[in-house]
Design an enzyme around this catalytic site. Structure first.
Site, PDB file in Angstrom:
ATOM      1  CG  HIS A  19      28.183  45.125   8.819  1.00 36.38           C
ATOM      2  ND1 HIS A  19      28.402  45.538   7.518  1.00 36.38           N
ATOM      3  CD2 HIS A  19      28.210  43.768   8.762  1.00 36.38           C
ATOM      4  CE1 HIS A  19      28.562  44.492   6.728  1.00 36.38           C
ATOM      5  NE2 HIS A  19      28.461  43.396   7.464  1.00 36.38           N
ATOM      6  CB  THR A 107      19.051  36.687   4.357  1.00 36.18           C
ATOM      7  OG1 THR A 107      20.384  37.105   4.628  1.00 36.18           O
ATOM      8  CG2 THR A 107      18.804  36.596   2.870  1.00 36.18           C
ATOM      9  N   PRO A 108      15.632  37.475   4.712  1.00 31.93           N
ATOM     10  CG  PRO A 108      14.016  38.946   3.915  1.00 31.93           C
ATOM     11  CD  PRO A 108      15.489  38.699   3.913  1.00 31.93           C
ATOM     12  NE  ARG A 109      17.416  32.084   8.176  1.00 35.14           N
ATOM     13  CZ  ARG A 109      17.285  31.333   9.260  1.00 35.14           C
ATOM     14  NH1 ARG A 109      16.713  30.143   9.152  1.00 35.14           N
ATOM     15  NH2 ARG A 109      17.713  31.754  10.425  1.00 35.14           N
ATOM     16  CG  HIS A 202      28.285  42.866   2.633  1.00 39.98           C
ATOM     17  ND1 HIS A 202      27.065  43.212   3.142  1.00 39.98           N
ATOM     18  CD2 HIS A 202      28.910  42.118   3.578  1.00 39.98           C
ATOM     19  CE1 HIS A 202      26.949  42.698   4.360  1.00 39.98           C
ATOM     20  NE2 HIS A 202      28.050  42.023   4.650  1.00 39.98           N
ATOM     21  CD  GLU A 205      32.227  40.845   2.103  1.00 39.80           C
ATOM     22  OE1 GLU A 205      31.251  40.632   1.363  1.00 39.80           O
ATOM     23  OE2 GLU A 205      32.425  40.238   3.166  1.00 39.80           O
ATOM     24  CG  ASP A 284      30.606  40.559   9.235  1.00 33.95           C
ATOM     25  OD1 ASP A 284      30.002  41.348   8.523  1.00 33.95           O
ATOM     26  OD2 ASP A 284      30.961  39.434   8.864  1.00 33.95           O
TER      27      ASP A 284
HETATM   28  C1  LIG Z   1      32.545  38.214   5.682  1.00 33.74           C
HETATM   29  N1  LIG Z   1      31.294  38.708   6.109  1.00 33.74           N
HETATM   30  C2  LIG Z   1      30.165  38.591   5.353  1.00 33.74           C
HETATM   31  N2  LIG Z   1      30.156  38.970   4.047  1.00 33.74           N
HETATM   32  C3  LIG Z   1      29.035  38.830   3.292  1.00 33.74           C
HETATM   33  N3  LIG Z   1      27.887  38.316   3.768  1.00 33.74           N
HETATM   34  C4  LIG Z   1      27.875  37.924   5.045  1.00 33.74           C
HETATM   35  C5  LIG Z   1      28.998  38.049   5.901  1.00 33.74           C
HETATM   36  N4  LIG Z   1      28.674  37.559   7.106  1.00 33.74           N
HETATM   37  C6  LIG Z   1      27.391  37.142   7.031  1.00 33.74           C
HETATM   38  N5  LIG Z   1      26.913  37.351   5.779  1.00 33.74           N
HETATM   39  C7  LIG Z   1      25.582  37.023   5.256  1.00 33.74           C
HETATM   40  O1  LIG Z   1      24.669  36.933   6.335  1.00 33.74           O
HETATM   41  C8  LIG Z   1      24.009  35.681   6.360  1.00 33.74           C
HETATM   42  C9  LIG Z   1      23.783  35.224   7.777  1.00 33.74           C
HETATM   43  O2  LIG Z   1      22.898  36.062   8.480  1.00 33.74           O
HETATM   44  P1  LIG Z   1      21.336  36.197   8.175  1.00 33.74           P
HETATM   45  O3  LIG Z   1      20.832  34.838   7.822  1.00 33.74           O
HETATM   46  O4  LIG Z   1      21.182  37.134   7.045  1.00 33.74           O
HETATM   47  O5  LIG Z   1      20.753  36.685   9.467  1.00 33.74           O
HETATM   48  C10 LIG Z   1      24.976  34.759   5.580  1.00 33.74           C
HETATM   49  O6  LIG Z   1      24.295  33.682   4.978  1.00 33.74           O
HETATM   50  C11 LIG Z   1      25.577  35.686   4.546  1.00 33.74           C
HETATM   51  O7  LIG Z   1      24.738  35.761   3.410  1.00 33.74           O
END
Ligand SMILES: CNc1ncnc2c1ncn2[C@@H]1O[C@H](COP(=O)(O)O)[C@@H](O)[C@H]1O
Length: 347
Positions: A19, A107-109, A202, A205, A284
């Site tokens: 994760h 996340t694909p962007r 997730h 949380e 994380d």
């Molecule tokens: C408390 N922990 C968390 N809970 C929920 N979503 C999380 C997170 N930590 C990160 N992200 C998700 O991952 C994205 C960044 O990585 P990527 O652009 O995808 O590689 C964040 O924008 C969020 O949507």
């Protein structure tokens, strides 16, 4: 002499990281290099230096944490060159910390200089070209953001299907847990399951994302693993236990983002580890929370008085939950057996 659990031991442990958000795993130092380059190209660039924006004395909560990505890091890492530079650095950092199997999620962007396809192929190329693939195997999970529309969620699943043969193993649901309605993603996750992709979600949380309705809906997506599992009501906990779902626990994240009350000693690790579910310690967002995976093992050992064998057992159980195939599992269990043997004879 008692065989101590110290930083050298936890670093040497053959660890799996299941994760880790790619963008959240980039260190402020690496982002600073990208920022410096951007400033050379455009002296009027107004983004703050990451060493300040993400300084180590900064405290995070749910309100400040998510905009860090959407309003800051995504702006900074918006070109293929910055994606390549940061992804290579992230892979290198995990490997240096003794990670032997990595599932990165992202996340694909898109941006003005890349499509979502470009973003994924660029990331996958970094993984393919990583020089230590035989030391650390890496796979990709594509994330649906809770703010996505149902159509965008299906697009993520379609991308995961398209790039499966190149190492995409599953899909995830992530993002600000105070946003979105998870029931809108039913179709997307149903499609993912239909095509044999693995699912990690997730889960619970914050209290607002832990209603019986939301958690039952998420379980109806037939996830293989759940992340965080903090505010889980007892009836849902029973279902999670019955299904023996893999649980990705992110201790420092939960403490530092104030998703739990108290410190490591108060973490729900202790209640889940007693169940039949494989518990997997994960970082994380090591770039934000500044605690490597080996440090997570150390913190848990110190807080709950775990022995070397307890930690090796934890690594062993985590392997059950990987999305990789049986050859990967065999490779990992062999490494863990070697570590058990080695540390039995080392003071
Ligand atoms: C408390 N922990 C968390 N809970 C929920 N979503 C999380 C997170 N930590 C990160 N992200 C998700 O991952 C994205 C960044 O990585 P990527 O652009 O995808 O590689 C964040 O924008 C969020 O949507």
């Amino acid at each position: 002499m008692a065989k101590v659990v110290d930083a050298a031991f936890t670093k040497d442990l053959p660890k799996v990281e299941l994760h880790a958000h790619l963008t959240g795993s980039i260190t402020p130092h690496c982002l600073h290099q990208i920022w410096t380059q951007r400033r050379l190209e455009d002296p009027n660039m107004s983004l703050q230096d990451p060493l300040e924006a993400m300084s180590r004395d900064k405290s995070w909560d749910i309100m400040t944490f998510f905009p860090l990505f959407s309003k800051y890091i995504y702006e900074l890492c918006s070109t293929p060159a910055s994606i390549i530079y940061s992804t290579n650095a992230v892979l290198h950092d995990f490997k240096e910390d003794g990670v032997v199997y990595l599932e990165l999620r992202t996340t694909p962007r898109s941006s003005s200089s890349m499509s979502k396809d470009d973003y994924i192929t660029t990331t996958l190329s970094c993984i393919d070209r990583f020089p230590d693939l035989n030391v650390m195997a890496t796979y990709l999970i594509l994330s649906v953001d809770r703010r996505n529309s149902p159509e965008e969620a299906i697009e993520v699943v379609d991308l995961a299907i398209r790039y499966r043969s190149r190492g995409v193993v599953g899909v995830d649901l992530c993002g600000d847990p105070s946003k979105g309605d998870v029931s809108t993603f039913k179709e997307a996750f149903h499609k993912a399951k239909l095509y044999g992709l693995k699912i990690s979600l997730h889960f619970a949380e914050i209290p607002a994302s832990s209603s019986l309705l939301e958690l039952s809906t998420l379980l109806s997506f037939q996830p293989d693993r759940l992340g965080h599992v903090i505010h889980v009501p007892n009836e849902i906990k029973d279902q999670v236990e019955d299904r023996k779902l893999g649980l990705e626990l992110c201790v420092s994240c939960n403490v530092k983002a104030k998703l739990i009350e108290g410190g490591v000693i108060d973490h729900h690790f202790v209640s889940w580890v007693k169940t039949g579910c494989p518990v997997i310690l994960c970082t994380d967002d090591v770039g934000v929370f500044d605690s490597t995976l080996s440090n997570e093992y150390l913190l848990i050992a110190q807080a709950f008085n775990l022995s070397r064998n307890d930690l090796i057992d934890l690594c062993d159980r985590a392997v059950e939950a990987i999305f990789g195939d049986k050859h990967q599992k065999q490779r990992l269990w062999a490494l863990i057996n070697d570590a058990r043997e080695k540390w039995m004879h080392t003071d």
